[in-house]
Each structure stands twice: as C-alpha cells, then as structure tokens.
Design a protein around this motif. Structure first.
Motif, PDB file in Angstrom:
ATOM      1  N   ASN A  41       0.808  -1.225   0.000  1.00 13.34           N
ATOM      2  CA  ASN A  41       0.000   0.000   0.000  1.00 13.34           C
ATOM      3  C   ASN A  41       0.840   1.273   0.000  1.00 13.34           C
ATOM      4  N   LYS A  42       2.071   1.176  -0.448  1.00 16.13           N
ATOM      5  CA  LYS A  42       2.931   2.349  -0.550  1.00 16.13           C
ATOM      6  C   LYS A  42       3.004   2.757  -2.032  1.00 16.13           C
ATOM      7  N   PRO A  43       3.078   4.055  -2.305  1.00 19.90           N
ATOM      8  CA  PRO A  43       3.173   4.487  -3.702  1.00 19.90           C
ATOM      9  C   PRO A  43       4.461   3.986  -4.369  1.00 19.90           C
ATOM     10  N   VAL A  44       4.338   3.684  -5.646  1.00 16.83           N
ATOM     11  CA  VAL A  44       5.488   3.381  -6.488  1.00 16.83           C
ATOM     12  C   VAL A  44       5.894   4.717  -7.093  1.00 16.83           C
ATOM     13  N   GLY A  45       7.172   4.994  -7.136  1.00 13.89           N
ATOM     14  CA  GLY A  45       7.575   6.308  -7.625  1.00 13.89           C
ATOM     15  C   GLY A  45       8.814   6.277  -8.477  1.00 13.89           C
ATOM     16  N   CYS A  93       3.045  -6.621  -6.410  1.00 19.19           N
ATOM     17  CA  CYS A  93       2.736  -6.182  -7.769  1.00 19.19           C
ATOM     18  C   CYS A  93       2.408  -4.699  -7.802  1.00 19.19           C
ATOM     19  N   VAL A  94       2.654  -4.084  -8.967  1.00 18.74           N
ATOM     20  CA  VAL A  94       2.236  -2.711  -9.188  1.00 18.74           C
ATOM     21  C   VAL A  94       0.733  -2.742  -9.444  1.00 18.74           C
ATOM     22  N   ASP A  95       0.001  -1.911  -8.707  1.00 18.84           N
ATOM     23  CA  ASP A  95      -1.454  -1.944  -8.671  1.00 18.84           C
ATOM     24  C   ASP A  95      -1.983  -0.517  -8.843  1.00 18.84           C
ATOM     25  N   TYR A  96      -3.058  -0.378  -9.612  1.00 21.69           N
ATOM     26  CA  TYR A  96      -3.683   0.939  -9.755  1.00 21.69           C
ATOM     27  C   TYR A  96      -5.189   0.779  -9.580  1.00 21.69           C
ATOM     28  N   ALA A  97      -5.721   1.407  -8.532  1.00 17.81           N
ATOM     29  CA  ALA A  97      -7.154   1.294  -8.231  1.00 17.81           C
ATOM     30  C   ALA A  97      -7.862   2.637  -8.399  1.00 17.81           C
ATOM     31  N   GLY A  98      -7.275   3.556  -9.157  1.00 18.10           N
ATOM     32  CA  GLY A  98      -7.941   4.809  -9.444  1.00 18.10           C
ATOM     33  C   GLY A  98      -7.341   6.016  -8.760  1.00 18.10           C
ATOM     34  N   GLN A  99      -6.445   5.813  -7.793  1.00 22.37           N
ATOM     35  CA  GLN A  99      -5.812   6.941  -7.105  1.00 22.37           C
ATOM     36  C   GLN A  99      -4.331   6.987  -7.477  1.00 22.37           C
ATOM     37  N   MET A 112       0.449   1.978  -6.805  1.00 24.12           N
ATOM     38  CA  MET A 112       0.884   1.431  -5.513  1.00 24.12           C
ATOM     39  C   MET A 112       1.589   0.093  -5.694  1.00 24.12           C
ATOM     40  N   ILE A 113       2.240  -0.335  -4.628  1.00 23.13           N
ATOM     41  CA  ILE A 113       2.749  -1.708  -4.540  1.00 23.13           C
ATOM     42  C   ILE A 113       1.778  -2.441  -3.617  1.00 23.13           C
ATOM     43  N   PHE A 114       1.354  -3.636  -4.046  1.00 22.57           N
ATOM     44  CA  PHE A 114       0.309  -4.361  -3.331  1.00 22.57           C
ATOM     45  C   PHE A 114       0.595  -5.851  -3.481  1.00 22.57           C
ATOM     46  N   PRO A 115       0.188  -6.683  -2.507  1.00 25.24           N
ATOM     47  CA  PRO A 115       0.420  -8.127  -2.679  1.00 25.24           C
ATOM     48  C   PRO A 115      -0.224  -8.628  -3.971  1.00 25.24           C
ATOM     49  N   CYS A 116       0.506  -9.428  -4.741  1.00 24.21           N
ATOM     50  CA  CYS A 116      -0.039  -9.999  -5.977  1.00 24.21           C
ATOM     51  C   CYS A 116      -1.190 -10.934  -5.627  1.00 24.21           C
ATOM     52  N   HIS A 117      -2.296 -10.811  -6.368  1.00 25.89           N
ATOM     53  CA  HIS A 117      -3.448 -11.679  -6.108  1.00 25.89           C
ATOM     54  C   HIS A 117      -3.746 -12.627  -7.262  1.00 25.89           C
ATOM     55  N   GLY A 118      -3.094 -12.453  -8.414  1.00 22.15           N
ATOM     56  CA  GLY A 118      -3.253 -13.373  -9.534  1.00 22.15           C
ATOM     57  C   GLY A 118      -4.595 -13.294 -10.241  1.00 22.15           C
ATOM     58  N   MET A 119      -5.396 -12.267  -9.947  1.00 17.89           N
ATOM     59  CA  MET A 119      -6.716 -12.151 -10.562  1.00 17.89           C
ATOM     60  C   MET A 119      -6.762 -11.031 -11.609  1.00 17.89           C
ATOM     61  N   LYS A 120      -5.614 -10.586 -12.057  1.00 11.72           N
ATOM     62  CA  LYS A 120      -5.486  -9.514 -13.050  1.00 11.72           C
ATOM     63  C   LYS A 120      -6.119  -8.239 -12.520  1.00 11.72           C
ATOM     64  N   GLY A 121      -7.214  -7.774 -13.093  1.00 10.80           N
ATOM     65  CA  GLY A 121      -7.880  -6.568 -12.589  1.00 10.80           C
ATOM     66  C   GLY A 121      -6.937  -5.389 -12.468  1.00 10.80           C
ATOM     67  N   ASN A 122      -6.843  -4.810 -11.270  1.00 14.63           N
ATOM     68  CA  ASN A 122      -6.027  -3.619 -11.026  1.00 14.63           C
ATOM     69  C   ASN A 122      -4.533  -3.865 -11.188  1.00 14.63           C
ATOM     70  N   GLN A 123      -4.139  -5.148 -11.321  1.00 14.31           N
ATOM     71  CA  GLN A 123      -2.715  -5.482 -11.445  1.00 14.31           C
ATOM     72  C   GLN A 123      -2.343  -5.922 -12.855  1.00 14.31           C
ATOM     73  N   GLU A 124      -3.230  -5.732 -13.820  1.00 12.18           N
ATOM     74  CA  GLU A 124      -2.937  -6.156 -15.192  1.00 12.18           C
ATOM     75  C   GLU A 124      -2.532  -4.965 -16.052  1.00 12.18           C
ATOM     76  N   TRP A 125      -1.400  -5.113 -16.722  1.00 13.98           N
ATOM     77  CA  TRP A 125      -0.824  -4.075 -17.571  1.00 13.98           C
ATOM     78  C   TRP A 125      -0.503  -4.663 -18.938  1.00 13.98           C
ATOM     79  N   ARG A 126      -0.471  -3.810 -19.940  1.00 13.93           N
ATOM     80  CA  ARG A 126      -0.026  -4.205 -21.276  1.00 13.93           C
ATOM     81  C   ARG A 126       1.108  -3.275 -21.687  1.00 13.93           C
ATOM     82  N   TYR A 127       2.135  -3.870 -22.277  1.00 14.30           N
ATOM     83  CA  TYR A 127       3.243  -3.062 -22.787  1.00 14.30           C
ATOM     84  C   TYR A 127       3.258  -3.186 -24.297  1.00 14.30           C
TER      85      TYR A 127
END
Length: 135
Positions: A22-26, A53-59, A62-77
């Motif tokens: 729950n800490k910001p990635v910077g 995992c790097v997570d984005y929930a709209g604010q 952040m760094i957040f425990p990986c949950h393996g369900m994609k969602g807020n932790q899914e990125w495309r490069y």
C-alpha cells in the motif's frame, strides 16, 4: 529488468522490505543495480517483484500483494509505442514533467512522458506467448 522513462532518465522504483504494501510506487534516478528497480513483467501482465505487484485502483500507483486475478494489477506493454497501459482503466503510466511522481493519464502517442524502456525486454518471448494464447 528496470523500467526507464527516457524523457526524465528516471526509473520505476519501490521500497523493499517488510512494510511496503500500500505504498506508492515512484520515480528515482536509474542506478542499474536492480533491487528497488528490478521488476518482472509476468505472462499475466503483472509488473511484479517477489510477491508484490504494481497496482492501480484509481488513485495512486501502488505496490500491493499480488493476487493473480489480473484486474487492477494487469498491464499491457506495447514495444512499438513504448507505452505501459493499465488494462482496467485504459490509462497509461506517465512520469510527471518534473520527474517527481508517477501518474495515470489518457494515452497519448505524442507524450514522451508516457514512453518506457524495459531493460532486457524480450520481444520474441512476448510474441511466443501471444501466439500460444487462446483467442
């Protein structure tokens, strides 16, 4: 691999240790030493280090425990545009113009602050994975 923004020459960085969730990635000046700047881009689109995992929930990003369900932790490069897009929000990761923080903004092909370079990104492996993915 490090994730570098060529416009600012800063890299995506996150604290390590016990209390990082729950800490910001910077951004931080790229140092090429791994550690806080060593990330893996998983086959599931996660930008991860160990179990975080790097997570984005709209604010904030952040760094957040990986949950393996994609969602807020899914990125495309996209290596052609060099943009990192968050799958759910459809926004792109952007470095602030002063290089002080990471933002999420509408994707803009002309925005140099949305371009990212992965050290050791392997396009062949990424293509192999796409070919094996069911449609």
């Amino acid at each position: 691999m490090q994730i570098r923004n060529p416009a600012t020459d800063k890299c995506v960085d996150s604290a390590v240790g016990e209390d990082i969730e729950n800490k910001p990635v910077g951004p931080y000046p790229c140092h090429g030493q791994g550690g806080n700047q060593y990330w893996m881009f998983s086959k599931d689109g996660e930008i991860r280090r160990d179990e975080s995992c790097v997570d984005y929930a709209g604010q904030e990003v952040m760094i957040f425990p990986c949950h393996g369900m994609k969602g807020n932790q899914e990125w495309r490069y996209n290596p052609d545009t060099s943009r990192l897009q968050h799958t759910v929000s459809q926004k792109c990761l952007e470095m602030s113009k002063d290089g002080a923080k990471l933002l999420m903004s509408p994707c803009d092909a002309s925005n140099q602050f949305q371009k990212w370079r992965f050290k050791e990104y392997n396009q062949e492996k990424a293509n192999e994975y796409k070919v094996q993915m069911p449609s």
